[in-house]
Write a protein that holds these residues in place. Structure first.
Motif, PDB file in Angstrom:
ATOM      1  N   ALA A 140      -9.441  16.546   8.947  1.00  7.85           N
ATOM      2  CA  ALA A 140     -10.844  16.707   9.351  1.00  7.85           C
ATOM      3  C   ALA A 140     -10.995  17.872  10.326  1.00  7.85           C
ATOM      4  O   ALA A 140     -11.937  18.664  10.217  1.00  7.85           O
ATOM      5  CB  ALA A 140     -11.363  15.419   9.976  1.00  7.85           C
ATOM      6  N   LEU A 141     -10.075  18.012  11.266  1.00  7.64           N
ATOM      7  CA  LEU A 141     -10.128  19.131  12.208  1.00  7.64           C
ATOM      8  C   LEU A 141      -9.947  20.468  11.487  1.00  7.64           C
ATOM      9  O   LEU A 141     -10.633  21.448  11.795  1.00  7.64           O
ATOM     10  CB  LEU A 141      -9.078  18.958  13.303  1.00  7.64           C
ATOM     11  CG  LEU A 141      -9.329  17.818  14.296  1.00  7.64           C
ATOM     12  CD1 LEU A 141      -8.151  17.668  15.250  1.00  7.64           C
ATOM     13  CD2 LEU A 141     -10.615  18.047  15.062  1.00  7.64           C
ATOM     14  N   ASP A 177      -8.385   5.213  -1.191  1.00  8.35           N
ATOM     15  CA  ASP A 177      -8.248   5.917   0.078  1.00  8.35           C
ATOM     16  C   ASP A 177      -8.251   4.971   1.265  1.00  8.35           C
ATOM     17  O   ASP A 177      -7.527   5.173   2.232  1.00  8.35           O
ATOM     18  CB  ASP A 177      -9.373   6.939   0.249  1.00  8.35           C
ATOM     19  CG  ASP A 177      -9.243   8.103  -0.702  1.00  8.35           C
ATOM     20  OD1 ASP A 177      -8.157   8.289  -1.280  1.00  8.35           O
ATOM     21  OD2 ASP A 177     -10.250   8.820  -0.878  1.00  8.35           O
ATOM     22  N   VAL A 178      -9.069   3.950   1.197  1.00  6.48           N
ATOM     23  CA  VAL A 178      -9.191   3.017   2.316  1.00  6.48           C
ATOM     24  C   VAL A 178      -7.852   2.353   2.609  1.00  6.48           C
ATOM     25  O   VAL A 178      -7.491   2.145   3.764  1.00  6.48           O
ATOM     26  CB  VAL A 178     -10.271   1.948   2.017  1.00  6.48           C
ATOM     27  CG1 VAL A 178     -10.223   0.806   3.002  1.00  6.48           C
ATOM     28  CG2 VAL A 178     -11.636   2.587   2.012  1.00  6.48           C
ATOM     29  N   THR A 179      -7.089   2.071   1.578  1.00  7.48           N
ATOM     30  CA  THR A 179      -5.824   1.369   1.788  1.00  7.48           C
ATOM     31  C   THR A 179      -4.636   2.299   1.961  1.00  7.48           C
ATOM     32  O   THR A 179      -3.615   1.879   2.485  1.00  7.48           O
ATOM     33  CB  THR A 179      -5.529   0.429   0.607  1.00  7.48           C
ATOM     34  OG1 THR A 179      -5.448   1.212  -0.594  1.00  7.48           O
ATOM     35  CG2 THR A 179      -6.592  -0.623   0.471  1.00  7.48           C
ATOM     36  N   THR A 235       0.850  -1.186   0.000  1.00  8.29           N
ATOM     37  CA  THR A 235       0.000   0.000   0.000  1.00  8.29           C
ATOM     38  C   THR A 235       0.881   1.229   0.000  1.00  8.29           C
ATOM     39  O   THR A 235       1.848   1.307   0.750  1.00  8.29           O
ATOM     40  CB  THR A 235      -0.936   0.014   1.226  1.00  8.29           C
ATOM     41  OG1 THR A 235      -0.140  -0.031   2.405  1.00  8.29           O
ATOM     42  CG2 THR A 235      -1.901  -1.145   1.192  1.00  8.29           C
ATOM     43  N   GLU A 236       0.540   2.156  -0.837  1.00  6.42           N
ATOM     44  CA  GLU A 236       1.292   3.382  -0.942  1.00  6.42           C
ATOM     45  C   GLU A 236       0.580   4.446  -0.120  1.00  6.42           C
ATOM     46  O   GLU A 236      -0.596   4.714  -0.328  1.00  6.42           O
ATOM     47  CB  GLU A 236       1.355   3.790  -2.414  1.00  6.42           C
ATOM     48  CG  GLU A 236       2.485   4.712  -2.734  1.00  6.42           C
ATOM     49  CD  GLU A 236       2.578   4.936  -4.218  1.00  6.42           C
ATOM     50  OE1 GLU A 236       2.410   6.094  -4.632  1.00  6.42           O
ATOM     51  OE2 GLU A 236       2.809   3.967  -4.950  1.00  6.42           O
ATOM     52  N   LYS A 237       1.277   5.014   0.840  1.00  6.46           N
ATOM     53  CA  LYS A 237       0.680   6.048   1.673  1.00  6.46           C
ATOM     54  C   LYS A 237       0.541   7.329   0.859  1.00  6.46           C
ATOM     55  O   LYS A 237       1.424   7.695   0.105  1.00  6.46           O
ATOM     56  CB  LYS A 237       1.535   6.310   2.910  1.00  6.46           C
ATOM     57  CG  LYS A 237       1.564   5.144   3.875  1.00  6.46           C
ATOM     58  CD  LYS A 237       0.219   4.951   4.518  1.00  6.46           C
ATOM     59  CE  LYS A 237       0.250   3.789   5.481  1.00  6.46           C
ATOM     60  NZ  LYS A 237      -1.042   3.481   6.016  1.00  6.46           N
ATOM     61  N   THR A 238      -0.574   7.988   1.030  1.00  6.21           N
ATOM     62  CA  THR A 238      -0.822   9.218   0.287  1.00  6.21           C
ATOM     63  C   THR A 238      -0.292  10.412   1.062  1.00  6.21           C
ATOM     64  O   THR A 238      -0.102  10.367   2.270  1.00  6.21           O
ATOM     65  CB  THR A 238      -2.322   9.409   0.027  1.00  6.21           C
ATOM     66  OG1 THR A 238      -3.005   9.373   1.267  1.00  6.21           O
ATOM     67  CG2 THR A 238      -2.868   8.325  -0.868  1.00  6.21           C
ATOM     68  N   SER A 239      -0.059  11.505   0.349  1.00  3.84           N
ATOM     69  CA  SER A 239       0.475  12.708   0.959  1.00  3.84           C
ATOM     70  C   SER A 239      -0.614  13.425   1.753  1.00  3.84           C
ATOM     71  O   SER A 239      -1.798  13.100   1.665  1.00  3.84           O
ATOM     72  CB  SER A 239       1.024  13.639  -0.117  1.00  3.84           C
ATOM     73  OG  SER A 239      -0.037  14.145  -0.908  1.00  3.84           O
ATOM     74  N   PHE A 240      -0.188  14.445   2.498  1.00  2.00           N
ATOM     75  CA  PHE A 240      -1.143  15.205   3.292  1.00  2.00           C
ATOM     76  C   PHE A 240      -2.102  15.976   2.389  1.00  2.00           C
ATOM     77  O   PHE A 240      -3.289  16.080   2.687  1.00  2.00           O
ATOM     78  CB  PHE A 240      -0.415  16.161   4.242  1.00  2.00           C
ATOM     79  CG  PHE A 240      -1.345  16.906   5.149  1.00  2.00           C
ATOM     80  CD1 PHE A 240      -2.030  16.238   6.141  1.00  2.00           C
ATOM     81  CD2 PHE A 240      -1.543  18.260   5.004  1.00  2.00           C
ATOM     82  CE1 PHE A 240      -2.908  16.906   6.982  1.00  2.00           C
ATOM     83  CE2 PHE A 240      -2.408  18.948   5.831  1.00  2.00           C
ATOM     84  CZ  PHE A 240      -3.085  18.265   6.833  1.00  2.00           C
ATOM     85  N   LEU A 241      -1.615  16.488   1.267  1.00  2.33           N
ATOM     86  CA  LEU A 241      -2.488  17.211   0.339  1.00  2.33           C
ATOM     87  C   LEU A 241      -3.542  16.284  -0.269  1.00  2.33           C
ATOM     88  O   LEU A 241      -4.695  16.677  -0.445  1.00  2.33           O
ATOM     89  CB  LEU A 241      -1.670  17.884  -0.759  1.00  2.33           C
ATOM     90  CG  LEU A 241      -0.844  19.090  -0.304  1.00  2.33           C
ATOM     91  CD1 LEU A 241      -0.013  19.621  -1.456  1.00  2.33           C
ATOM     92  CD2 LEU A 241      -1.730  20.169   0.265  1.00  2.33           C
ATOM     93  N   ALA A 242      -3.152  15.062  -0.590  1.00  2.00           N
ATOM     94  CA  ALA A 242      -4.118  14.094  -1.107  1.00  2.00           C
ATOM     95  C   ALA A 242      -5.145  13.752  -0.038  1.00  2.00           C
ATOM     96  O   ALA A 242      -6.327  13.567  -0.332  1.00  2.00           O
ATOM     97  CB  ALA A 242      -3.401  12.840  -1.587  1.00  2.00           C
ATOM     98  N   PRO A 290      -4.110   7.545   9.032  1.00  2.00           N
ATOM     99  CA  PRO A 290      -5.153   7.965   9.968  1.00  2.00           C
ATOM    100  C   PRO A 290      -4.854   9.277  10.685  1.00  2.00           C
ATOM    101  O   PRO A 290      -5.750  10.070  10.956  1.00  2.00           O
ATOM    102  CB  PRO A 290      -5.240   6.818  10.976  1.00  2.00           C
ATOM    103  CG  PRO A 290      -4.610   5.658  10.310  1.00  2.00           C
ATOM    104  CD  PRO A 290      -3.633   6.199   9.330  1.00  2.00           C
ATOM    105  N   VAL A 291      -3.595   9.537  10.982  1.00  6.40           N
ATOM    106  CA  VAL A 291      -3.235  10.798  11.646  1.00  6.40           C
ATOM    107  C   VAL A 291      -3.514  11.965  10.710  1.00  6.40           C
ATOM    108  O   VAL A 291      -4.052  12.994  11.135  1.00  6.40           O
ATOM    109  CB  VAL A 291      -1.753  10.775  12.081  1.00  6.40           C
ATOM    110  CG1 VAL A 291      -1.324  12.114  12.654  1.00  6.40           C
ATOM    111  CG2 VAL A 291      -1.504   9.662  13.080  1.00  6.40           C
ATOM    112  N   TYR A 292      -3.160  11.826   9.433  1.00  8.60           N
ATOM    113  CA  TYR A 292      -3.445  12.867   8.447  1.00  8.60           C
ATOM    114  C   TYR A 292      -4.946  13.097   8.312  1.00  8.60           C
ATOM    115  O   TYR A 292      -5.389  14.225   8.160  1.00  8.60           O
ATOM    116  CB  TYR A 292      -2.882  12.494   7.085  1.00  8.60           C
ATOM    117  CG  TYR A 292      -1.387  12.607   6.933  1.00  8.60           C
ATOM    118  CD1 TYR A 292      -0.587  13.155   7.926  1.00  8.60           C
ATOM    119  CD2 TYR A 292      -0.758  12.160   5.786  1.00  8.60           C
ATOM    120  CE1 TYR A 292       0.769  13.249   7.780  1.00  8.60           C
ATOM    121  CE2 TYR A 292       0.601  12.267   5.623  1.00  8.60           C
ATOM    122  CZ  TYR A 292       1.375  12.808   6.613  1.00  8.60           C
ATOM    123  OH  TYR A 292       2.726  12.910   6.461  1.00  8.60           O
TER     124      TYR A 292
END
Length: 70
Positions: free
Chosen positions: A50-51, A37-39, A9-16, A43-45
């Protein structure tokens, strides 16, 4: 015996992540993007994005109410 191939799984960037959270606020998302997105979302991003989204939404609402009540 062969072991099942694990899909990396490739982690997405904060902008994504911001984009994914924005589209979740709007409620429109393609199924393929949702599955990606699910994969790949961190979760921290997601929590931080969301905040930020909620803070921006509240600021816009307060601004609109302030302008209307003037």
């Amino acid at each position: 015996m062969t072991e099942p191939i694990k899909k990396q799984t490739e982690k997405t960037s904060f902008l994504a992540t911001l984009g994914a959270v924005f589209w979740s606020f709007v409620g429109l998302r393609r199924r393929s993007d949702y599955e990606k997105d699910v994969t790949g979302l961190n979760p921290v991003y997601v929590i931080i994005a969301a905040l930020l989204g909620v803070a921006i939404f509240i600021a816009v609402l307060l601004t609109v109410v302030s302008l209307v009540l003037r």
